[in-house]
Design a protein around this motif. Structure first.
Motif, PDB file in Angstrom:
ATOM      1  N   ASN A  20       0.814  -1.220   0.000  1.00 49.73           N
ATOM      2  CA  ASN A  20       0.000   0.000   0.000  1.00 49.73           C
ATOM      3  C   ASN A  20       0.845   1.266   0.000  1.00 49.73           C
ATOM      4  O   ASN A  20       0.483   2.248  -0.646  1.00 49.73           O
ATOM      5  N   ASP A  21       1.958   1.265   0.715  1.00 52.25           N
ATOM      6  CA  ASP A  21       2.811   2.454   0.761  1.00 52.25           C
ATOM      7  C   ASP A  21       3.356   2.790  -0.616  1.00 52.25           C
ATOM      8  O   ASP A  21       3.432   3.949  -1.001  1.00 52.25           O
ATOM      9  N   ARG A  22       3.741   1.771  -1.370  1.00 51.99           N
ATOM     10  CA  ARG A  22       4.293   2.010  -2.703  1.00 51.99           C
ATOM     11  C   ARG A  22       3.216   2.499  -3.660  1.00 51.99           C
ATOM     12  O   ARG A  22       3.489   3.292  -4.535  1.00 51.99           O
ATOM     13  N   ILE A  23       1.984   2.007  -3.489  1.00 50.20           N
ATOM     14  CA  ILE A  23       0.889   2.493  -4.333  1.00 50.20           C
ATOM     15  C   ILE A  23       0.645   3.962  -4.034  1.00 50.20           C
ATOM     16  O   ILE A  23       0.571   4.792  -4.930  1.00 50.20           O
ATOM     17  N   GLU A  24       0.521   4.298  -2.746  1.00 51.11           N
ATOM     18  CA  GLU A  24       0.265   5.685  -2.361  1.00 51.11           C
ATOM     19  C   GLU A  24       1.409   6.599  -2.765  1.00 51.11           C
ATOM     20  O   GLU A  24       1.195   7.678  -3.294  1.00 51.11           O
ATOM     21  N   GLY A  25       2.636   6.156  -2.543  1.00 53.35           N
ATOM     22  CA  GLY A  25       3.794   6.980  -2.833  1.00 53.35           C
ATOM     23  C   GLY A  25       3.989   7.257  -4.305  1.00 53.35           C
ATOM     24  O   GLY A  25       4.550   8.276  -4.692  1.00 53.35           O
ATOM     25  N   ASN A  26       3.530   6.348  -5.150  1.00 51.82           N
ATOM     26  CA  ASN A  26       3.699   6.483  -6.596  1.00 51.82           C
ATOM     27  C   ASN A  26       2.391   6.792  -7.307  1.00 51.82           C
ATOM     28  O   ASN A  26       2.309   6.642  -8.522  1.00 51.82           O
ATOM     29  N   TRP A  27       1.382   7.208  -6.573  1.00 48.87           N
ATOM     30  CA  TRP A  27       0.047   7.327  -7.150  1.00 48.87           C
ATOM     31  C   TRP A  27      -0.004   8.258  -8.361  1.00 48.87           C
ATOM     32  O   TRP A  27      -0.641   7.941  -9.356  1.00 48.87           O
ATOM     33  N   LYS A  28       0.675   9.382  -8.288  1.00 50.39           N
ATOM     34  CA  LYS A  28       0.626  10.320  -9.422  1.00 50.39           C
ATOM     35  C   LYS A  28       1.136   9.656 -10.687  1.00 50.39           C
ATOM     36  O   LYS A  28       0.604   9.877 -11.774  1.00 50.39           O
ATOM     37  N   GLU A  29       2.154   8.830 -10.556  1.00 49.98           N
ATOM     38  CA  GLU A  29       2.712   8.141 -11.713  1.00 49.98           C
ATOM     39  C   GLU A  29       1.834   6.970 -12.152  1.00 49.98           C
ATOM     40  O   GLU A  29       1.783   6.640 -13.333  1.00 49.98           O
ATOM     41  N   LEU A  30       1.139   6.358 -11.206  1.00 48.56           N
ATOM     42  CA  LEU A  30       0.357   5.160 -11.505  1.00 48.56           C
ATOM     43  C   LEU A  30      -1.054   5.456 -12.002  1.00 48.56           C
ATOM     44  O   LEU A  30      -1.675   4.601 -12.622  1.00 48.56           O
ATOM     45  N   LYS A  31      -1.560   6.654 -11.753  1.00 45.97           N
ATOM     46  CA  LYS A  31      -2.950   6.970 -12.091  1.00 45.97           C
ATOM     47  C   LYS A  31      -3.292   6.680 -13.540  1.00 45.97           C
ATOM     48  O   LYS A  31      -4.327   6.073 -13.830  1.00 45.97           O
ATOM     49  N   GLY A  32      -2.449   7.095 -14.451  1.00 43.19           N
ATOM     50  CA  GLY A  32      -2.720   6.880 -15.869  1.00 43.19           C
ATOM     51  C   GLY A  32      -2.769   5.407 -16.224  1.00 43.19           C
ATOM     52  O   GLY A  32      -3.630   4.965 -16.991  1.00 43.19           O
ATOM     53  N   LYS A  33      -1.857   4.626 -15.656  1.00 38.81           N
ATOM     54  CA  LYS A  33      -1.826   3.197 -15.928  1.00 38.81           C
ATOM     55  C   LYS A  33      -3.044   2.506 -15.333  1.00 38.81           C
ATOM     56  O   LYS A  33      -3.609   1.600 -15.943  1.00 38.81           O
TER      57      LYS A  33
END
Length: 64
Positions: A3-16
């Motif tokens: 969960n921490d990695r999802i939250e921490g990278n959310w801006k980058e992951l949103k499009g994917k």
């Protein structure tokens, strides 16, 4: 991915994430804000999946 990695990278992951689950709106993605439980809930809501199915999809997606 935890969960921490999802939250921490959310801006980058949103499009994917939006490519993977195209029914999710920008508002949904803003509300999810990297929280796995919110993502699972929105997938359930938009795709009519059970909690277990949605969790499995999220886990499988972020395992790659």
């Amino acid at each position: 991915m935890n969960n921490d990695r999802i939250e921490g990278n959310w801006k980058e992951l949103k499009g994917k994430v939006q490519q993977q689950w195209g029914k999710l709106t920008n508002d949904d993605l803003d509300r999810i804000d990297g929280k796995r439980t919110e993502l699972v809930g929105k997938i359930q809501q938009h795709y009519g999946k059970s909690k277990d199915e949605a969790e499995r999809e999220v886990d499988d997606y972020f395992a790659h």
